[in-house]
Design a protein around this motif. Structure first.
Motif, PDB file in Angstrom:
ATOM      1  N   THR A 157       0.836  -1.208   0.000  1.00 39.57           N
ATOM      2  CA  THR A 157       0.000   0.000   0.000  1.00 39.57           C
ATOM      3  C   THR A 157       0.867   1.253   0.000  1.00 39.57           C
ATOM      4  O   THR A 157       2.045   1.202   0.359  1.00 39.57           O
ATOM      5  N   ALA A 158       0.271   2.366  -0.390  1.00 41.27           N
ATOM      6  CA  ALA A 158       1.020   3.626  -0.474  1.00 41.27           C
ATOM      7  C   ALA A 158       1.609   4.000   0.885  1.00 41.27           C
ATOM      8  O   ALA A 158       2.732   4.459   0.980  1.00 41.27           O
ATOM      9  N   CYS A 159       0.825   3.804   1.940  1.00 41.96           N
ATOM     10  CA  CYS A 159       1.320   4.110   3.275  1.00 41.96           C
ATOM     11  C   CYS A 159       1.695   2.814   3.983  1.00 41.96           C
ATOM     12  O   CYS A 159       0.899   1.876   4.003  1.00 41.96           O
ATOM     13  N   PRO A 160       2.891   2.753   4.561  1.00 41.67           N
ATOM     14  CA  PRO A 160       3.312   1.518   5.232  1.00 41.67           C
ATOM     15  C   PRO A 160       2.413   1.109   6.408  1.00 41.67           C
ATOM     16  O   PRO A 160       2.466  -0.037   6.830  1.00 41.67           O
ATOM     17  N   THR A 161       1.576   2.027   6.893  1.00 44.54           N
ATOM     18  CA  THR A 161       0.685   1.662   8.005  1.00 44.54           C
ATOM     19  C   THR A 161      -0.392   0.673   7.562  1.00 44.54           C
ATOM     20  O   THR A 161      -1.056   0.085   8.399  1.00 44.54           O
ATOM     21  N   ASN A 162      -0.603   0.525   6.251  1.00 46.37           N
ATOM     22  CA  ASN A 162      -1.679  -0.347   5.777  1.00 46.37           C
ATOM     23  C   ASN A 162      -1.199  -1.649   5.157  1.00 46.37           C
ATOM     24  O   ASN A 162      -1.996  -2.469   4.709  1.00 46.37           O
ATOM     25  N   VAL A 163       0.111  -1.831   5.093  1.00 42.78           N
ATOM     26  CA  VAL A 163       0.664  -2.984   4.390  1.00 42.78           C
ATOM     27  C   VAL A 163       0.289  -4.289   5.100  1.00 42.78           C
ATOM     28  O   VAL A 163       0.041  -4.306   6.294  1.00 42.78           O
TER      29      VAL A 163
ATOM     30  N   TYR B  90       8.875  -0.862  -2.002  1.00 41.16           N
ATOM     31  CA  TYR B  90       9.062  -1.705  -0.813  1.00 41.16           C
ATOM     32  C   TYR B  90      10.340  -2.533  -0.930  1.00 41.16           C
ATOM     33  O   TYR B  90      11.039  -2.735   0.054  1.00 41.16           O
ATOM     34  N   MET B 104       5.726  -0.333  13.624  1.00 41.44           N
ATOM     35  CA  MET B 104       4.325   0.002  13.365  1.00 41.44           C
ATOM     36  C   MET B 104       3.361  -1.143  13.606  1.00 41.44           C
ATOM     37  O   MET B 104       2.218  -0.931  13.957  1.00 41.44           O
TER      38      MET B 104
END
Ligand SMILES: [Zn+2]
Ligand SMILES: [Zn+2]
Lengths: 367, 163
Positions: A157-163, B90, B104
């Motif tokens: 995902t664009a933001c790593p918080t959603n990967v 990535y 995170m």
């Protein structure tokens, strides 16, 4: 699109306390620039590639499909207030679109932060059902489009918080009992220790607007989708019990305060001629509590619930058909509320007192 | 009190969020709170905002001039936006992202849904690995008949993977 979505029609399990459940999945095409980084031409190409597949979905047979550039600022804002698109998406123009079903229970944003943001909304506590629908749609789409997926990191995902799963599951909870009995911070603390996020919009102090809180999973990597949902559901069920307990204690030990709050909310909403959005949400919350406790008739629930959305700025603007300043909005808001409350009889406190002994009302109506 | 984002206007919106038991407070001015979408009760902008602030510090570890071969994105761009350029980023910035992802998330590896396409590819590559191992063994044992048959199977699988 003149009415609010089906998810607002409080019919789901635990709908008195759980206003709505929603699940969203983020997906991207492999090796194509994410929307925030793509040039306009590439964004448009991606949109043209994705949109036909979304519109073709059986779940989208009766749907609205709109390019963001074709929507006015007001139309976009109305969709935001109905939770059908995000604020970020409303800021988009060329190269972005939204496809949503007519019942407003499913909305797919194309080129939001990710190429695809698919969202399913349900009334009450129905996270599992909301996910099941999205999972099916996701599987159908992945047969046509190649999604960015990595063996180790999952969906990219664009933001790593959603990967990982790319999934965010959340429920909006109405917790006036816990707020009035000052137990809310304790609950928020406890919940957050287990990797979930609780947020309310805080004014001064610890009072959330409209006593509405959103609880959601905070992490997306390292846990299966159904595990996340099961964990979240369990925690929400515990909070529901705590909210019922808090209400019972209030009825038994602080009934004067409770009836005073309900009476005042009714009085102000019925007679005020200017009302801010914050004041309206807070007072409507108390009326909603009054309905849950039997002080107002159950059949008035929907018109009250609808006011939570209908008194938002863009909805007011849409109703008045002209641009309003803040003062005019507050005036119109009060006017709409007064008109809607005409159907609401005075709070019946005797009803409350007799019900308070066994507390059967909130518990039995939801089991 | 000044806004945490623009650091010039007075803060009017005070947000509290608790993540993993840690209380996070953010004070925003009206303009920034609107821009960040924090007034949207369904949004998740606050989490992103908080993690974005953290992300900026983590990402300094890698080389700032390295570019993603697919989309041309650099780490400096990530620092600015808190978002990546494409899915290949990535792999490009894996060094810098590993620590960030670890901080995170609950785990470091995906255990959820596997797309059918990736599932098939995964099975085929497992099969390929097994065949190559068997082939090496067969050659080492001078078992040429088996080796020849394994080579055929590998060739067949290669054409499947290509298709
Ligand atoms: Zn600011
Ligand atoms: Zn890239």
């Amino acid at each position: 699109m003149s009415n609010a979505g089906e998810w607002l029609r409080g019919e789901g399990p635990h709908h008195q306390i759980v206003v709505s459940s929603r699940v969203r999945l983020a997906r991207n095409l492999r090796d194509r620039a994410f929307p925030g980084w793509a040039k306009k031409a590439e964004r448009t190409a991606i949109l043209e590639l994705i949109k036909p597949h979304v519109e073709k979905l059986p779940e989208m047979q009766d749907s609205f499909s709109e390019l963001l550039q074709d929507l006015s600022a007001l139309e976009k804002q109305v969709l935001v207030e109905r939770h059908l698109i995000s604020r970020e998406h409303a800021a988009k123009s060329a190269g972005s679109a939204v496809v949503m079903n007519r019942r407003q229970t499913l909305s797919i944003m194309i080129n939001e932060e990710d190429h695809l943001r698919m969202q399913s909304m349900r009334s009450g506590l129905q996270l599992k059902q909301a996910f099941k629908l999205l999972d099916k749609i996701d599987t159908a789409l992945e047969n046509e489009l190649e999604f960015a997926y990595d063996q180790r990191l999952g969906y990219l995902t664009a933001c790593p918080t959603n990967v990982g799963t790319g999934m965010r599951a959340s429920a909006m909870l109405h917790l006036p009992g816990l707020v009035l009995s000052e137990l809310i911070n304790q609950v928020v603390q406890a919940v957050s220790k287990i990797g979930l996020a609780v947020r309310g919009l805080y004014g001064e102090g610890t009072e959330a607007m409209g006593n509405l809180f959103q609880i959601s999973n905070q992490t997306t990597l390292g846990e299966k989708e159904d595990e996340i949902i099961a964990r979240l559901t369990k925690v929400i069920e515990t909070i529901i019990d705590k909210e019922h307990d808090a209400r019972q204690v209030l009825i038994q030990k602080k009934s004067n305060t409770l009836w005073d709050q309900i009476g005042r909310a009714y009085g102000v909403l019925t007679y005020a001629h200017a009302m801010s959005s914050k004041e309206a949400l807070n007072l409507l919350s108390i009326i909603k509590l009054g309905i849950d406790l039997g002080a107002f008739p159950e059949e008035k629930r929907l018109p009250i619930d609808e006011l939570f959305i209908d008194t938002q700025p863009a909805h007011l603007q849409k109703t008045s058909q002209q641009k309003l300043n803040a003062e005019e909005r507050d005036h119109l808001r009060a006017q709409i509320i007064r008109a809607r409350l005409k159907v609401l009889p005075k709070p019946d406190i005797s009803k409350l007192a007799t019900d308070s002994g066994n507390g059967s009302r909130p518990a039995s109506s939801e089991q | 009190m000044l806004c945490d984002v623009c650091k010039c206007n007075d803060a009017t919106v005070f947000l509290t969020q608790i993540i993993e038991g840690k209380m996070q407070k953010v004070n925003l001015c009206d303009a920034c709170s609107k821009e960040k979408g924090v007034q949207d009760p369904t949004g998740f902008a606050l989490a992103d905002l908080l993690l974005g602030i953290g992300a900026a510090e983590e990402i300094e570890k890698g080389s700032p001039t390295q570019r993603c071969p697919v989309c041309g994105f650099t780490q400096a761009d990530f620092k600015k936006t808190g978002r990546l350029g494409c899915s290949t980023c990535y792999a490009t910035f894996t060094e810098a992202l590993t620590a960030l992802l670890k901080a995170m998330h609950k785990g470091t590896a995906h255990v959820g849904k596997v797309p059918e396409r990736a599932h098939r590819a995964g099975e085929l590559s497992d099969k390929m690995r097994n065949l190559s191992e068997s082939l090496q063994k067969a050659v080492a044992e001078e078992n040429y008949e088996t080796a020849a048959s394994l080579r055929d199977q590998i060739k067949q699988l290669e054409s499947e993977l290509a298709g």
